[in-house]
Structures are given as C-alpha cells and as structure tokens.
Design a protein around this motif. Structure first.
Motif, PDB file in Angstrom:
ATOM      1  N   LYS A 116       0.835  -1.215   0.000  1.00 22.01           N
ATOM      2  CA  LYS A 116       0.000   0.000   0.000  1.00 22.01           C
ATOM      3  C   LYS A 116       0.863   1.257   0.000  1.00 22.01           C
ATOM      4  CE  LYS A 116      -3.880  -2.135   2.372  1.00 22.01           C
ATOM      5  NZ  LYS A 116      -4.544  -2.309   3.669  1.00 22.01           N
ATOM      6  N   THR A 117       1.940   1.219   0.757  1.00 30.16           N
ATOM      7  CA  THR A 117       2.836   2.372   0.821  1.00 30.16           C
ATOM      8  C   THR A 117       3.474   2.626  -0.548  1.00 30.16           C
ATOM      9  OG1 THR A 117       3.283   1.948   3.157  1.00 30.16           O
ATOM     10  CG2 THR A 117       4.855   3.338   1.979  1.00 30.16           C
ATOM     11  N   ILE A 118       3.945   1.568  -1.191  1.00 29.51           N
ATOM     12  CA  ILE A 118       4.545   1.717  -2.524  1.00 29.51           C
ATOM     13  C   ILE A 118       3.523   2.290  -3.495  1.00 29.51           C
ATOM     14  CG2 ILE A 118       5.507   0.462  -4.503  1.00 29.51           C
ATOM     15  CD1 ILE A 118       6.635  -1.568  -2.359  1.00 29.51           C
ATOM     16  N   LYS A 119       2.312   1.729  -3.494  1.00 29.63           N
ATOM     17  CA  LYS A 119       1.263   2.185  -4.418  1.00 29.63           C
ATOM     18  C   LYS A 119       0.838   3.629  -4.126  1.00 29.63           C
ATOM     19  CE  LYS A 119      -0.604   0.125  -7.273  1.00 29.63           C
ATOM     20  NZ  LYS A 119      -0.325   0.134  -8.712  1.00 29.63           N
ATOM     21  N   SER A 120       0.942   4.072  -2.874  1.00 26.13           N
ATOM     22  CA  SER A 120       0.560   5.453  -2.546  1.00 26.13           C
ATOM     23  C   SER A 120       1.505   6.450  -3.206  1.00 26.13           C
ATOM     24  CB  SER A 120       0.526   5.669  -1.029  1.00 26.13           C
ATOM     25  OG  SER A 120       1.837   5.756  -0.483  1.00 26.13           O
ATOM     26  N   VAL A 121       2.752   6.063  -3.413  1.00 29.13           N
ATOM     27  CA  VAL A 121       3.743   6.930  -4.027  1.00 29.13           C
ATOM     28  C   VAL A 121       3.823   6.703  -5.541  1.00 29.13           C
ATOM     29  CG1 VAL A 121       6.200   7.550  -4.046  1.00 29.13           C
ATOM     30  CG2 VAL A 121       5.090   6.938  -1.907  1.00 29.13           C
ATOM     31  N   ALA A 122       3.561   5.467  -5.959  1.00 32.89           N
ATOM     32  CA  ALA A 122       3.674   5.114  -7.379  1.00 32.89           C
ATOM     33  C   ALA A 122       2.381   4.457  -7.857  1.00 32.89           C
ATOM     34  CB  ALA A 122       4.860   4.176  -7.584  1.00 32.89           C
ATOM     35  N   PRO A 123       1.269   5.226  -7.868  1.00 31.96           N
ATOM     36  CA  PRO A 123      -0.019   4.617  -8.212  1.00 31.96           C
ATOM     37  C   PRO A 123      -0.101   4.101  -9.647  1.00 31.96           C
ATOM     38  CG  PRO A 123      -0.216   7.008  -8.095  1.00 31.96           C
ATOM     39  CD  PRO A 123       1.157   6.661  -7.601  1.00 31.96           C
ATOM     40  N   HIS A 124       0.747   4.589 -10.525  1.00 30.86           N
ATOM     41  CA  HIS A 124       0.699   4.161 -11.930  1.00 30.86           C
ATOM     42  C   HIS A 124       1.730   3.074 -12.250  1.00 30.86           C
ATOM     43  CE1 HIS A 124      -2.139   7.326 -12.552  1.00 30.86           C
ATOM     44  NE2 HIS A 124      -1.284   8.219 -12.087  1.00 30.86           N
ATOM     45  N   ALA A 125       2.461   2.649 -11.235  1.00 27.82           N
ATOM     46  CA  ALA A 125       3.445   1.586 -11.454  1.00 27.82           C
ATOM     47  C   ALA A 125       2.721   0.269 -11.688  1.00 27.82           C
ATOM     48  CB  ALA A 125       4.371   1.476 -10.247  1.00 27.82           C
ATOM     49  N   ASP A 126       3.289  -0.546 -12.543  1.00 27.09           N
ATOM     50  CA  ASP A 126       2.734  -1.871 -12.818  1.00 27.09           C
ATOM     51  C   ASP A 126       3.224  -2.847 -11.763  1.00 27.09           C
ATOM     52  OD1 ASP A 126       1.446  -1.105 -15.219  1.00 27.09           O
ATOM     53  OD2 ASP A 126       3.327  -1.322 -16.314  1.00 27.09           O
ATOM     54  N   GLU A 127       2.283  -3.609 -11.201  1.00 28.73           N
ATOM     55  CA  GLU A 127       2.651  -4.669 -10.272  1.00 28.73           C
ATOM     56  C   GLU A 127       3.048  -5.897 -11.085  1.00 28.73           C
ATOM     57  OE1 GLU A 127       0.294  -3.953  -6.153  1.00 28.73           O
ATOM     58  OE2 GLU A 127      -0.753  -5.167  -7.642  1.00 28.73           O
ATOM     59  N   VAL A 128       4.157  -6.509 -10.705  1.00 30.57           N
ATOM     60  CA  VAL A 128       4.665  -7.670 -11.424  1.00 30.57           C
ATOM     61  C   VAL A 128       5.189  -8.709 -10.444  1.00 30.57           C
ATOM     62  CG1 VAL A 128       5.332  -6.297 -13.459  1.00 30.57           C
ATOM     63  CG2 VAL A 128       7.005  -6.720 -11.652  1.00 30.57           C
ATOM     64  N   ILE A 129       5.332  -9.912 -10.940  1.00 29.13           N
ATOM     65  CA  ILE A 129       6.119 -10.929 -10.250  1.00 29.13           C
ATOM     66  C   ILE A 129       7.326 -11.155 -11.148  1.00 29.13           C
ATOM     67  CG2 ILE A 129       6.272 -13.348  -9.521  1.00 29.13           C
ATOM     68  CD1 ILE A 129       4.485 -11.809  -7.649  1.00 29.13           C
ATOM     69  N   SER A 130       8.496 -10.921 -10.598  1.00 30.49           N
ATOM     70  CA  SER A 130       9.725 -11.087 -11.351  1.00 30.49           C
ATOM     71  C   SER A 130      10.754 -11.685 -10.395  1.00 30.49           C
ATOM     72  CB  SER A 130      10.187  -9.733 -11.873  1.00 30.49           C
ATOM     73  OG  SER A 130      11.303  -9.866 -12.702  1.00 30.49           O
ATOM     74  N   TYR A 131      11.526 -12.626 -10.871  1.00 25.37           N
ATOM     75  CA  TYR A 131      12.449 -13.351 -10.001  1.00 25.37           C
ATOM     76  C   TYR A 131      11.695 -13.991  -8.821  1.00 25.37           C
ATOM     77  CZ  TYR A 131      15.712 -10.381 -12.548  1.00 25.37           C
ATOM     78  OH  TYR A 131      16.403  -9.721 -13.536  1.00 25.37           O
ATOM     79  N   SER A 132      10.432 -14.375  -9.052  1.00 23.49           N
ATOM     80  CA  SER A 132       9.551 -14.982  -8.039  1.00 23.49           C
ATOM     81  C   SER A 132       9.253 -14.037  -6.883  1.00 23.49           C
ATOM     82  CB  SER A 132      10.140 -16.285  -7.507  1.00 23.49           C
ATOM     83  OG  SER A 132      10.314 -17.216  -8.546  1.00 23.49           O
ATOM     84  N   MET A 133       9.382 -12.733  -7.113  1.00 19.15           N
ATOM     85  CA  MET A 133       9.125 -11.741  -6.073  1.00 19.15           C
ATOM     86  C   MET A 133       8.142 -10.686  -6.566  1.00 19.15           C
ATOM     87  SD  MET A 133      12.935 -10.877  -4.615  1.00 19.15           S
ATOM     88  CE  MET A 133      13.472 -10.196  -6.169  1.00 19.15           C
ATOM     89  N   PRO A 134       7.358 -10.133  -5.660  1.00 20.18           N
ATOM     90  CA  PRO A 134       6.519  -8.994  -6.023  1.00 20.18           C
ATOM     91  C   PRO A 134       7.394  -7.793  -6.361  1.00 20.18           C
ATOM     92  CG  PRO A 134       5.765  -9.981  -3.973  1.00 20.18           C
ATOM     93  CD  PRO A 134       7.103 -10.581  -4.293  1.00 20.18           C
TER      94      PRO A 134
END
Length: 133
Positions: free
Chosen positions: A29-47
């Motif tokens: 939630k904290t990350i999204k509050s600062v970067a609301p337009h960032a794409d959420e991904v799973i990469s290297y088996s990590m969020p």
C-alpha cells in the motif's frame, strides 16, 4: 512459497505468517501510494513494481523480509537512515519486529521514480541527438 505466484495477491495469500503478510500488505500500500501508476509484477519470483523500468521489489524469507530498491548506490547514500537494518549491495532486510517505516519506503520509491524518469529523459536526449547527426 510452494507454488509460483502469478501476481502479488497470490504471493501474499501464500504467506502462512499472518503478521508477515500484514506487514507486506502495508508495504504494498505504501509503494502504491507513491507510485499509483506503477505496474505490479512478479519477477524473479518476487513482487515488484515497474515504472519506466524496474522500480522496487520485496520478498519474504524464512527469518526476514527484504526490500530491493534496485539501486545499490541508493542504499549507500541512505546509509545513516538504514543503520537499524541489515543491508547488502541491493537489499534492505527487515522483520515484523523491526518493519521499514512508511516514510522511508516512500523516500526510496520517490528516489527510484526520479532515477527512472531521469534515465528515460537521457535516453530520449541521446536518441534525438543521434537522429540530428
């Protein structure tokens, strides 16, 4: 993690420790509050989050969680603020008993957004200069 999560919701749902899950949900939630337009991904088996390139990642491990700012020099620059945490070249380790403060996460994400945007501007400048030659 027994299975490869396809998205961050699945990753968090697979965590068996409720305190860790809640802490990582708050980090999300904290990350999204600062970067609301960032794409959420799973990469290297990590969020992770991408915004004009890789932004930040996080993960849960057996005895700690890690936050990966994607830039080791940023960790070095913030050495004083990160003193309470174990750090390595590209990671900041934290626990339920010593979570990362939202203000620190926001500062890191903002710095990473700026780095990514500056890099994109530089690439465009280089491309436009090359076309003029």
């Amino acid at each position: 993690m027994n299975t490869a999560a396809k998205n961050i919701d699945e990753y968090l749902d697979e965590l068996t420790d409720k305190k860790v899950r809640m802490m990582l949900e708050n980090l999300r939630k904290t990350i999204k509050s600062v970067a609301p337009h960032a794409d959420e991904v799973i990469s290297y088996s990590m969020p992770g989050y991408k915004y004009n390139g890789p932004l930040v990642y996080f993960a849960s491990f057996k005895n700690h969680c890690s936050f990966f700012p994607g830039n080791s020099s940023l960790i070095a620059k913030m050495e004083k603020e990160l003193k309470p945490y174990r750090t390595a070249k590209g990671t900041i380790q934290f626990t339920v008993n010593q979570p990362l403060p939202a203000s620190l996460v926001k500062k890191i994400v903002r710095a990473r957004i700026k780095e990514n945007l500056d890099r994109e501007k530089m690439k465009k400048l280089i491309r436009s200069t090359a076309k003029k030659k």
